[in-house]
Structure formats: C-alpha cells, structure tokens
Design an enzyme around this catalytic site. Structure first.
Site, short mmCIF file in Angstrom:
data_model
loop_
_atom_site.label_atom_id
_atom_site.label_comp_id
_atom_site.label_asym_id
_atom_site.label_seq_id
_atom_site.Cartn_x
_atom_site.Cartn_y
_atom_site.Cartn_z
N CYS A 17 0.87 -1.17 0.00
CA CYS A 17 0.00 0.00 0.00
C CYS A 17 0.91 1.23 0.00
O CYS A 17 2.14 1.11 0.13
CB CYS A 17 -0.86 -0.01 1.25
N GLU A 131 -0.12 -0.78 16.42
CA GLU A 131 -0.92 0.39 16.05
C GLU A 131 -1.88 0.76 17.17
O GLU A 131 -2.06 1.95 17.49
CB GLU A 131 -1.69 0.10 14.75
N CYS A 199 -8.42 1.48 6.48
CA CYS A 199 -7.91 2.29 5.38
C CYS A 199 -8.32 1.73 4.02
O CYS A 199 -8.78 0.60 3.89
CB CYS A 199 -6.40 2.40 5.47
N SER A 272 1.92 -5.39 3.31
CA SER A 272 3.36 -5.26 3.64
C SER A 272 4.23 -6.22 2.83
O SER A 272 5.39 -6.46 3.20
CB SER A 272 3.54 -5.51 5.14
O1 0JX Z 1 -0.20 -5.79 11.09
P1 0JX Z 1 -0.62 -4.75 10.08
O2 0JX Z 1 -1.50 -5.27 9.03
O3 0JX Z 1 -1.20 -3.55 10.77
O4 0JX Z 1 0.71 -4.21 9.44
P2 0JX Z 1 1.57 -4.59 8.17
O5 0JX Z 1 1.46 -6.01 7.79
O6 0JX Z 1 2.94 -4.06 8.42
O7 0JX Z 1 0.84 -3.75 7.03
C1 0JX Z 1 1.14 -2.52 6.61
C2 0JX Z 1 1.30 -1.47 7.67
C3 0JX Z 1 -0.02 -1.07 8.19
C4 0JX Z 1 -0.18 -0.04 9.00
O8 0JX Z 1 -1.41 0.42 9.19
FE1 SF4 Z 2 -1.00 0.82 4.47
FE2 SF4 Z 2 -1.54 0.81 7.06
FE3 SF4 Z 2 -1.40 3.07 5.75
FE4 SF4 Z 2 -3.40 1.42 5.29
S1 SF4 Z 2 -3.00 2.52 7.18
S2 SF4 Z 2 -2.23 2.57 3.75
S3 SF4 Z 2 -2.37 -0.57 5.51
S4 SF4 Z 2 0.28 1.62 6.09
#
Ligand code: 0JX
Ligand code: SF4
Length: 318
Positions: A17, A131, A199, A272
C-alpha cells in the site's frame, strides 16, 4: 483421461500500500543519505522478508527506544507510536524520522480530538498490536480497547450519551461492522468516526480477495504471521467461498497436499508484502501445473504519500 485445467486467479490490488511503500523507502533512503547503521523501532512493516532485506543493508531493528544509542538516528515504523515514545527519543537526543502512515496519524488525531472533548473512545482493534498501542497512547485515560464483537459485553462507559468508536486501520471490514452493531445495541448514541478508519488499502484487498475466493477452492495469501491485514485476508477468503486458505511468507511453505484435487487457486498478498514473494509463489504453482494466471482487478488504486518531511529536508540539502 481429459487433462485437468489448472489455473490461478491473482487478486488486484494486492501487496504494498502507499503507507508501506513510503515506510520501506524511508529506511532505504535513510541508509543512503546518512549511512549504516540506521535504527528502526519495531519492524518497519510486519513482513519477515522486508525486515531481513533491510537488516542486510544496515538497518538495526530494536524493540524499545532505549536500545538506540544516544544521538543516533531512529525511524518509527508505519504502525505509529504513542507520544511517550517521542518523549523517550527526545530524552536520548535521538534524531527521529517518523514513518507512521498518514492514515494512522489521522486516527491518532481523531483520538486526541475526542479525548479533548471528554468522550469515551472505544477503539476496535487487536490487543497487543503496535498500532493499537500507539493510538491508545494518545489518550490512555479515554480509550478502551474492543477486541471484536465478543468483547462488547465487557465495556463500561462513564456517560452513554458521549461515546465514539474508532478503529485500527487493518481490520476485517465485516467483523468491524458486527462489532459496531453490537456496540450500538448497547450504546444507541454511539458516534461514528468522522471518516473510515479502516484504510483504503485494507478495504480494497478484502474486496479483491472476496472476488477470487468465490471462484477458488484454495486461496494462498502471501504475508507474515504478525501482519494483521494479511491474516484478515485468509479469514475473508474462507468466509467467501474458498474451501481452504493459508498464509505463507515464502513459496516453499506451500504444501503440495493443499493442491490435490484443486483446479483453481486464488493468490493475493498483504499490504506489507513485496511483489517478488508473489512471483515466487506463482513460479511454484506453475511447477505444479498451475501455469495459467488470470489477474482479476476489483478496484484501481492510485494513492501515493510523500516521504516524511524530516527526510525530504535532508535529501534536498544533500
Ligand atoms: O499488522 P498490520 O496489518 O497492521 O501491518 P503490516 O502487515 O505491516 O501492514 C502494513 C502497515 C499497516 C499499517 O497500518
Ligand atoms: Fe498501508 Fe496501514 Fe497506511 Fe493502510 S494505514 S495505507 S495498511 S500503512
């Protein structure tokens, strides 16, 4: 015997993302601009391969701010940090680069605003997730965690007329709807967040996996065990037509037994996950006869975020 047609349905959008792209680039560019080592508090994103690759380039991942040597550079991960972490970093004279996703920062701001208006904030999210720790830390005395619909019965509030719900950005949309319904049944005056906290990327990947799951017997999700959004994709796939769904970090974790009797395999990846890991999965599936790949695009994404301002400033002056 007529040979069985074996195909792959590849979900789109999948993988990185905008927030992850920005966070990973932040560490890469910090390594180039300032040189190794660059300290990173927690995993920059929840992916084993990303962390390993950045470690090989000179990033040092630590769990606590105090593990960073005085005066060094530290990057905060995409998942965000509580204000107390900024204070700890200042106390150690660290140079900080904040790679918190802007969409996580948006939820932090909502928490601050509702706390300053003295609301009880019901934060829907998974206990222990970074988070949620960061968002709760904005107003610990106002925030209560609600970890799914079964948690709703345990909630008590000071004034049922003054309650708002917020959420982690990477939850299941359907499960969160169920949690909010249960909360609203208890607190009819419950206020919604000003805009979606889950999101765009989390939502879009779930829409896309639903589409392929309906046509697949098996859905393989590429992602790490501690990645909330990736794990949600497995659950959503199973709830929307796939007989089975598994999370894998790497292609070699695919058990050939999963493929027995299967003609259509769905493939997707969490927010990710670098695309090279999906390529590895497609190669392994092709080796098992799944060499027809059809990409199914459900939603078009165009989101891009600017790099953290402290890094942009230093890149300009380089
Ligand atoms: O465990 P999450 O899905 O919150 O994190 P990940 O896998 O690092 O994904 C992207 C970062 C997300 C932040 O909101
Ligand atoms: Fe990516 Fe987390 Fe941001 Fe959504 S909130 S765009 S999953 S990093």
């Amino acid at each position: 015997m007529v040979p069985m047609t074996r195909r792959v349905l590849l979900a789109k959008p999948r993988g990185y993302c905008a927030g992850v792209d920005r966070a990973v680039q932040t560490v890469e560019l910090a390594l180039e601009r300032y040189g190794a080592p660059i300290y990173v508090r927690k995993q920059i994103v929840h992916n084993v391969h990303v962390v390993k690759t950045l470690e090989e380039r000179g990033a040092i991942f630590v769990d606590e701010t105090e593990e960073v040597p005085e005066g060094a550079i530290v990057v905060f991960s995409a998942h965000g940090v509580a204000p107390v972490v900024h204070d700890e970093a200042a106390g150690l004279s660290l140079r900080t680069i904040d790679a918190t996703c802007p969409l996580v920062t948006k939820v932090h701001k909502e928490a601050r605003r509702f706390a300053s208006d003295d609301y009880d904030i019901l934060l829907i999210g998974h206990e222990g997730h970074e988070e949620v720790i960061g968002t709760s830390g904005e107003a610990p005395e106002h925030v209560q965690l609600v970890d799914g619909p079964d948690d709703v019965a345990n909630i008590t509030v000071r004034d049922p007329e003054k309650v708002v719900w917020l959420s982690q950005t990477t939850l299941s949309v359907d499960e969160t709807t169920a949690t909010v319904e249960a909360l609203r049944a208890r607190f009819p005056k419950l206020i919604d967040p000003p805009s979606d906290d889950i999101c765009y990327a989390t939502q879009n990947r779930q829409v896309a996996v639903k589409e392929i799951a309906a046509q697949s017997q098996l859905v393989i999700v590429v992602g790490s065990e501690n990645s909330s959004n990736s794990k949600r994709l497995v659950e959503v796939a199973k709830d929307h037509g796939a007989d089975a769904s598994y999370l894998v970090d790497y292609a070699d974790q695919i058990d050939p037994a999963w493929l027995e009797g299967v003609t259509t395999v769905g493939v997707t990846s969490g927010a990710s996950v670098p695309e090279e890991l999906v390529d590895g999965v497609l190669e392994r599936l092709a080796a098992h006869g799944f060499d027809m790949v059809e990409e199914v695009e459900s939603v078009r994404e165009r989101m891009v975020f600017a790099l953290p301002h402290e890094l942009r400033r230093d890149l300009r002056s380089a």
